[in-house]
Design a protein around this motif. Sequence first.
Motif, short mmCIF file in Angstrom:
data_model
loop_
_atom_site.label_atom_id
_atom_site.label_comp_id
_atom_site.label_asym_id
_atom_site.label_seq_id
_atom_site.Cartn_x
_atom_site.Cartn_y
_atom_site.Cartn_z
N GLY A 35 0.82 -0.95 -0.05
CA GLY A 35 -0.05 0.14 -0.12
C GLY A 35 0.96 1.24 0.09
N PHE A 47 -4.70 6.60 3.97
CA PHE A 47 -4.77 5.57 2.97
C PHE A 47 -4.76 6.51 1.79
N ALA A 50 -3.74 0.62 -2.43
CA ALA A 50 -3.31 -0.42 -2.26
C ALA A 50 -3.43 -1.55 -3.41
N SER A 99 1.73 -5.14 3.42
CA SER A 99 0.43 -5.54 4.38
C SER A 99 1.04 -6.65 5.09
N PRO A 104 -4.48 -6.31 1.27
CA PRO A 104 -4.32 -5.17 2.11
C PRO A 104 -5.66 -4.33 2.15
N TYR A 111 -0.44 -2.83 8.35
CA TYR A 111 0.75 -2.95 7.62
C TYR A 111 1.95 -2.92 8.59
#
Length: 124
Positions: A35, A47, A50, A99, A104, A111
């Motif tokens: 990711g 985020f 991923a 991950s 993921p 992670y």
Amino acid sequence: QVKLVESGGGLVQAGGSLRLSCAASGLTFTYYGMGWFRQAPGKEREFVAAITRLSGTTYYADAVKGRFTISRDNAKNTLYLQMKWLTPEDTAVYYCAQSRGIMPDGRPSSYDYWGQGTQVTVSS
């Protein structure tokens, strides 16, 4: 030991593009989802994207969907993030991460290993 090294960051004008790379070593790269996350000053790590271990499925944050593309080259143990139509809101340190499992997700706690980050700055 596991080592993730990001590169490709820099200063770009709004509307421009960058491609980030993440070279992985010390792990069997194909075993794990990977990711990208980012962290802007004063904000939490968030985020970005991923990808599953065999590139079958990709996931994106709404803020980057349609502009960013995550990919991986398992033969080169390298993860990529192609970023287009960048805006000043994309300014952050970008991190790649391995991950814990093959699937993921968007939670940093999922992670195990992280790179040192690469700075992306988008000027208006």
